[in-house]
Design an enzyme around this catalytic site. Structure first.
Site, short mmCIF file in Angstrom:
data_model
loop_
_atom_site.label_atom_id
_atom_site.label_comp_id
_atom_site.label_asym_id
_atom_site.label_seq_id
_atom_site.Cartn_x
_atom_site.Cartn_y
_atom_site.Cartn_z
N HIS A 94 -17.96 109.08 -9.30
CA HIS A 94 -18.50 108.46 -8.25
C HIS A 94 -17.20 108.65 -7.10
O HIS A 94 -16.32 107.85 -7.17
CB HIS A 94 -18.81 106.85 -8.44
CG HIS A 94 -19.93 106.82 -9.27
ND1 HIS A 94 -21.29 107.31 -9.07
CD2 HIS A 94 -19.92 106.21 -10.36
CE1 HIS A 94 -22.18 107.02 -10.21
NE2 HIS A 94 -21.21 106.33 -10.76
N VAL A 95 -17.35 109.28 -6.05
CA VAL A 95 -16.23 109.56 -5.09
C VAL A 95 -16.92 110.02 -3.82
O VAL A 95 -17.62 110.98 -4.09
CB VAL A 95 -15.05 110.00 -5.63
CG1 VAL A 95 -15.34 111.66 -5.97
CG2 VAL A 95 -13.89 110.23 -4.83
#
Length: 332
Positions: A94-95
């Protein structure tokens, strides 16, 4: 589609031993799935774990799950770590979008999946409070530090009384994953929206729609066979479906139509982006002969819950030069 081939060498080997043997890698050999939260990513990661064992690619995951926005030094460090991973690799975390070329790295191929923004928000709202069936079976409550009055806060009260969790900027969630690390990417508005669209066009091989997940998997198998060959048969396997069902959020309730309308207004940029991506995805599906037959929409208040889609088998179109089309995508 036959994978395109890329030949690489090792300079240190060359210094000591003369010309190295050619190592054949699939092209692309660097893939990043910067997964958007609550958009089916845990289902896809379960599949990737099976596929990495089956096909022998390097699945690179991160112990950091909740840090999507990075300082310049953190970006450089992460890009360095990703770029030096053994190829072929698929990195997932998650970035928000990272621009590798800005720091002198080779830009990888990006993939992602998004979903209806209100659905995504509701899934996250209740998941933060009650988790999914894995926790339910083990009598675990998600986010133990959450105060009881917050955990049982009625969703309608949260929206109608403008609690921070149910208002901007927290509702501006999907676009930053595609806009990137620039501070303006976190501000709801046209600038972030247009930059996100540009990155989708220039850096993402595929952005799929969770409501049409089987078609997403079909296209991933077609575009990235070294990573996703047989993904649909694994996904449809009853044993895998049991695992997938454990990641469904529990205790989800339906907000009132009035509350949903307010959410739509607050999330107008998210919806503009969602419909843009959905249109691009449907164009791609048509190019490869995938046709969806959408059932009639359910009446309110359940209208925002995705209804399953019946998808025909792909139609072979020998007139399309698919491999040339893929080459063009990778060169952009």
């Amino acid at each position: 589609i036959s994978p395109l081939l890329l030949f690489v060498g090792n300079s240190t080997y060359l210094d000591d031993h003369g010309p190295p043997p050619q190592k054949v890698l699939p092209f692309p050999s660097q893939v990043v799935y910067n997964r958007v939260g609550k958009c089916g990513s845990r289902t896809v990661v379960l599949l990737l774990r099976i596929l990495s064992e089956k096909h022998g690619f390097n699945l690179v995951t991160s112990d950091i799950h909740n840090k999507t926005r990075l300082t310049k030094n953190e970006q450089m460090e992460l890009i360095k770590n990703i770029s030096t991973a053994e190829q072929p690799y698929l990195f997932t975390r998650h970035v928000h979008f990272l621009n590798f070329s800005r720091f002198g790295g080779d830009q990888p191929v990006y993939i992602n999946i998004i979903r209806d923004p209100v659905n995504r928000f509701l899934s996250n709202y209740f998941f933060r409070r009650f988790g999914d069936w894995r926790g339910e079976q083990n009598h675990m409550i998600r986010t133990p530090s959450m105060r009881q009055e917050e955990r049982y806060l009625d969703i309608n009260v949260c929206i109608l009384e403008n609690y921070p969790e149910c208002s901007n900027p927290r509702l501006f969630y999907i676009i930053p994953y595609f806009c990137g690390q620039h501070p303006r990417c976190r501000e709801p508005g046209e600038w972030a929206l247009e930059r996100a669209k540009l990155n989708v066009n220039e850096n993402f091989l595929l952005v799929g729609i969770l409501e049409e997940l089987e078609d997403v998997l079909l296209l991933l198998e077609r575009f990235l066979p070294h990573y996703f060959k047989d993904v649909l048969s694994i996904y449809k396997n009853p044993e895998h479906r049991k695992l997938g069902n454990l990641t469904v959020t529990v205790k989800k309730t339906v907000p009132s139509p009035e509350a949903i309308q307010i959410l739509y207004q607050r999330m107008r940029y998210e919806y503009e982006f969602y419909y843009y991506v959905k249109e691009q995805f449907h164009l791609l599906k048509r190019k490869f002969g995938l046709k969806s037959h959408i059932r009639k929409a359910r009446p309110r208040p359940e209208f925002f819950i995705p209804s399953p889609l019946e998808t025909e088998e792909p139609i072979d179109d020998e007139e399309e030069d698919d491999e040339k089309w893929l080459e063009d995508i990778y060169k952009r």
